[in-house]
Design a protein around this motif. Structure first.
Motif, PDB file in Angstrom:
ATOM      1  N   ARG A 104       0.824  -1.215   0.000  1.00 45.23           N
ATOM      2  CA  ARG A 104       0.000   0.000   0.000  1.00 45.23           C
ATOM      3  C   ARG A 104       0.854   1.261   0.000  1.00 45.23           C
ATOM      4  O   ARG A 104       0.496   2.245  -0.629  1.00 45.23           O
ATOM      5  CB  ARG A 104      -0.950  -0.009   1.191  1.00 45.23           C
ATOM      6  CG  ARG A 104      -2.116  -0.935   0.987  1.00 45.23           C
ATOM      7  CD  ARG A 104      -3.084  -0.870   2.129  1.00 45.23           C
ATOM      8  NE  ARG A 104      -4.245  -1.702   1.834  1.00 45.23           N
ATOM      9  CZ  ARG A 104      -4.950  -2.330   2.745  1.00 45.23           C
ATOM     10  NH1 ARG A 104      -4.640  -2.204   4.030  1.00 45.23           N
ATOM     11  NH2 ARG A 104      -5.985  -3.058   2.391  1.00 45.23           N
ATOM     12  N   ARG A 105       1.958   1.230   0.704  1.00 47.06           N
ATOM     13  CA  ARG A 105       2.841   2.400   0.716  1.00 47.06           C
ATOM     14  C   ARG A 105       3.407   2.657  -0.680  1.00 47.06           C
ATOM     15  O   ARG A 105       3.511   3.791  -1.128  1.00 47.06           O
ATOM     16  CB  ARG A 105       3.981   2.209   1.738  1.00 47.06           C
ATOM     17  CG  ARG A 105       4.971   3.339   1.775  1.00 47.06           C
ATOM     18  CD  ARG A 105       4.308   4.675   2.120  1.00 47.06           C
ATOM     19  NE  ARG A 105       5.212   5.779   1.948  1.00 47.06           N
ATOM     20  CZ  ARG A 105       5.175   6.674   0.950  1.00 47.06           C
ATOM     21  NH1 ARG A 105       4.247   6.579   0.010  1.00 47.06           N
ATOM     22  NH2 ARG A 105       6.037   7.647   0.878  1.00 47.06           N
ATOM     23  N   VAL A 118      10.791   5.233  -1.906  1.00 49.91           N
ATOM     24  CA  VAL A 118      10.113   4.219  -1.095  1.00 49.91           C
ATOM     25  C   VAL A 118      10.563   2.811  -1.460  1.00 49.91           C
ATOM     26  O   VAL A 118      10.818   1.982  -0.589  1.00 49.91           O
ATOM     27  CB  VAL A 118       8.574   4.352  -1.250  1.00 49.91           C
ATOM     28  CG1 VAL A 118       7.852   3.263  -0.485  1.00 49.91           C
ATOM     29  CG2 VAL A 118       8.111   5.735  -0.806  1.00 49.91           C
ATOM     30  N   ILE A 119      10.678   2.546  -2.747  1.00 52.26           N
ATOM     31  CA  ILE A 119      10.935   1.166  -3.190  1.00 52.26           C
ATOM     32  C   ILE A 119      12.335   0.684  -2.830  1.00 52.26           C
ATOM     33  O   ILE A 119      12.561  -0.510  -2.682  1.00 52.26           O
ATOM     34  CB  ILE A 119      10.647   0.993  -4.691  1.00 52.26           C
ATOM     35  CG1 ILE A 119      10.405  -0.496  -4.993  1.00 52.26           C
ATOM     36  CG2 ILE A 119      11.771   1.567  -5.536  1.00 52.26           C
ATOM     37  CD1 ILE A 119       9.790  -0.762  -6.317  1.00 52.26           C
ATOM     38  N   TRP A 153       0.503  -4.915  -9.769  1.00 47.86           N
ATOM     39  CA  TRP A 153       1.096  -5.342  -8.501  1.00 47.86           C
ATOM     40  C   TRP A 153       0.020  -5.779  -7.508  1.00 47.86           C
ATOM     41  O   TRP A 153       0.216  -6.733  -6.764  1.00 47.86           O
ATOM     42  CB  TRP A 153       1.946  -4.225  -7.902  1.00 47.86           C
ATOM     43  CG  TRP A 153       3.238  -3.971  -8.621  1.00 47.86           C
ATOM     44  CD1 TRP A 153       3.703  -4.588  -9.753  1.00 47.86           C
ATOM     45  CD2 TRP A 153       4.234  -3.026  -8.250  1.00 47.86           C
ATOM     46  NE1 TRP A 153       4.925  -4.077 -10.111  1.00 47.86           N
ATOM     47  CE2 TRP A 153       5.279  -3.110  -9.203  1.00 47.86           C
ATOM     48  CE3 TRP A 153       4.348  -2.104  -7.220  1.00 47.86           C
ATOM     49  CZ2 TRP A 153       6.423  -2.319  -9.136  1.00 47.86           C
ATOM     50  CZ3 TRP A 153       5.492  -1.316  -7.165  1.00 47.86           C
ATOM     51  CH2 TRP A 153       6.511  -1.424  -8.102  1.00 47.86           C
ATOM     52  N   THR A 154      -1.111  -5.085  -7.505  1.00 52.39           N
ATOM     53  CA  THR A 154      -2.207  -5.450  -6.602  1.00 52.39           C
ATOM     54  C   THR A 154      -2.758  -6.824  -6.974  1.00 52.39           C
ATOM     55  O   THR A 154      -2.953  -7.675  -6.097  1.00 52.39           O
ATOM     56  CB  THR A 154      -3.325  -4.389  -6.649  1.00 52.39           C
ATOM     57  OG1 THR A 154      -2.776  -3.123  -6.269  1.00 52.39           O
ATOM     58  CG2 THR A 154      -4.466  -4.760  -5.718  1.00 52.39           C
ATOM     59  N   LYS A 155      -3.002  -7.051  -8.261  1.00 57.01           N
ATOM     60  CA  LYS A 155      -3.494  -8.361  -8.709  1.00 57.01           C
ATOM     61  C   LYS A 155      -2.485  -9.462  -8.386  1.00 57.01           C
ATOM     62  O   LYS A 155      -2.864 -10.556  -7.971  1.00 57.01           O
ATOM     63  CB  LYS A 155      -3.782  -8.345 -10.206  1.00 57.01           C
ATOM     64  CG  LYS A 155      -5.051  -7.608 -10.562  1.00 57.01           C
ATOM     65  CD  LYS A 155      -5.283  -7.668 -12.061  1.00 57.01           C
ATOM     66  CE  LYS A 155      -6.595  -7.053 -12.432  1.00 57.01           C
ATOM     67  NZ  LYS A 155      -6.840  -7.131 -13.889  1.00 57.01           N
ATOM     68  N   ASP A 156      -1.207  -9.166  -8.587  1.00 56.33           N
ATOM     69  CA  ASP A 156      -0.175 -10.163  -8.284  1.00 56.33           C
ATOM     70  C   ASP A 156      -0.142 -10.481  -6.786  1.00 56.33           C
ATOM     71  O   ASP A 156       0.054 -11.634  -6.401  1.00 56.33           O
ATOM     72  CB  ASP A 156       1.202  -9.676  -8.734  1.00 56.33           C
ATOM     73  CG  ASP A 156       1.355  -9.631 -10.244  1.00 56.33           C
ATOM     74  OD1 ASP A 156       0.494 -10.181 -10.960  1.00 56.33           O
ATOM     75  OD2 ASP A 156       2.341  -9.017 -10.710  1.00 56.33           O
ATOM     76  N   PHE A 157      -0.324  -9.477  -5.957  1.00 52.09           N
ATOM     77  CA  PHE A 157      -0.318  -9.700  -4.510  1.00 52.09           C
ATOM     78  C   PHE A 157      -1.497 -10.578  -4.092  1.00 52.09           C
ATOM     79  O   PHE A 157      -1.343 -11.493  -3.293  1.00 52.09           O
ATOM     80  CB  PHE A 157      -0.370  -8.364  -3.754  1.00 52.09           C
ATOM     81  CG  PHE A 157      -0.275  -8.523  -2.264  1.00 52.09           C
ATOM     82  CD1 PHE A 157       0.960  -8.623  -1.637  1.00 52.09           C
ATOM     83  CD2 PHE A 157      -1.415  -8.590  -1.472  1.00 52.09           C
ATOM     84  CE1 PHE A 157       1.064  -8.776  -0.269  1.00 52.09           C
ATOM     85  CE2 PHE A 157      -1.331  -8.744  -0.104  1.00 52.09           C
ATOM     86  CZ  PHE A 157      -0.082  -8.835   0.507  1.00 52.09           C
ATOM     87  N   PHE A 158      -2.654 -10.290  -4.649  1.00 49.19           N
ATOM     88  CA  PHE A 158      -3.849 -11.045  -4.280  1.00 49.19           C
ATOM     89  C   PHE A 158      -4.090 -12.243  -5.182  1.00 49.19           C
ATOM     90  O   PHE A 158      -5.126 -12.899  -5.081  1.00 49.19           O
ATOM     91  CB  PHE A 158      -5.071 -10.123  -4.259  1.00 49.19           C
ATOM     92  CG  PHE A 158      -5.034  -9.160  -3.109  1.00 49.19           C
ATOM     93  CD1 PHE A 158      -5.299  -9.583  -1.818  1.00 49.19           C
ATOM     94  CD2 PHE A 158      -4.697  -7.836  -3.322  1.00 49.19           C
ATOM     95  CE1 PHE A 158      -5.246  -8.697  -0.752  1.00 49.19           C
ATOM     96  CE2 PHE A 158      -4.639  -6.939  -2.259  1.00 49.19           C
ATOM     97  CZ  PHE A 158      -4.919  -7.376  -0.973  1.00 49.19           C
TER      98      PHE A 158
END
Length: 167
Positions: A104-105, A118-119, A153-158
């Motif tokens: 999320r950050r 950040v990364i 990235w969100t789809k990959d995480f979930f």
């Protein structure tokens, strides 16, 4: 494969080989992900990116530094989202929550320049845990940071596939 992808592929392939053989290159990149030290690696990124582009230059230094720190045998296969998900080993709510807060950050970053700050820390954490990041894709994702990459990235995480989202 577009020009940026081929430059990314050439850079990652070259650096994976070069940091193993060339100690000066490895030393130059080791801390090149910090703005005050990046100029030491300019001679190695010169043929792959536009040094005049501050963001592009920093992205190439970030990826070069990541490769120099781990000295992988080959490029990995995970996006940042899938790498963070792979670190949720216990499967507990706390494991998921910690890695989700890192994601999320990253997703909250407005542009590539903010993302770079950040990364760098998230990437070091992911590497310390042994996850195999795809540096070529990360280079491209970081230069062209935007909604498409956030969603991926969100789809990959979930673990949501493209076919699951189509009607």
């Amino acid at each position: 494969m577009d020009n940026s992808q081929s430059a990314a592929h050439r850079f990652v392939s070259t650096m994976i080989d070069k940091v193993k053989k060339d100690t000066a290159c490895r030393a130059a990149f080791r801390h090149a992900d910090t703005p005050s030290m990046e100029s030491r690696a300019w001679e190695y990124i010169l043929h792959f990116c536009k040094l005049e582009s501050h963001t592009e230059r920093r992205v190439f230094c970030l990826i070069g530094a990541a490769i120099a720190r781990t000295m992988p045998d080959h490029d990995g296969h995970m996006s940042v989202g899938s790498a963070l998900r792979s670190l949720c080993s216990g499967g507990t709510e706390a494991d998921l929550s910690t890695e989700l807060s890192r994601l999320r950050r990253l997703l909250a970053c407005d542009d590539s320049f903010e993302l770079l700050d950040v990364i760098r820390h998230v990437l070091r954490y992911i590497q310390a845990q042994g996850a195999l990041i795809c540096y070529e894709q990360l280079l491209h994702d970081t230069i062209y940071w935007g909604e498409y990459t956030r969603i991926k990235w969100t789809k990959d995480f979930f673990k949501v596939s493209e076919s699951a989202t189509k009607d």
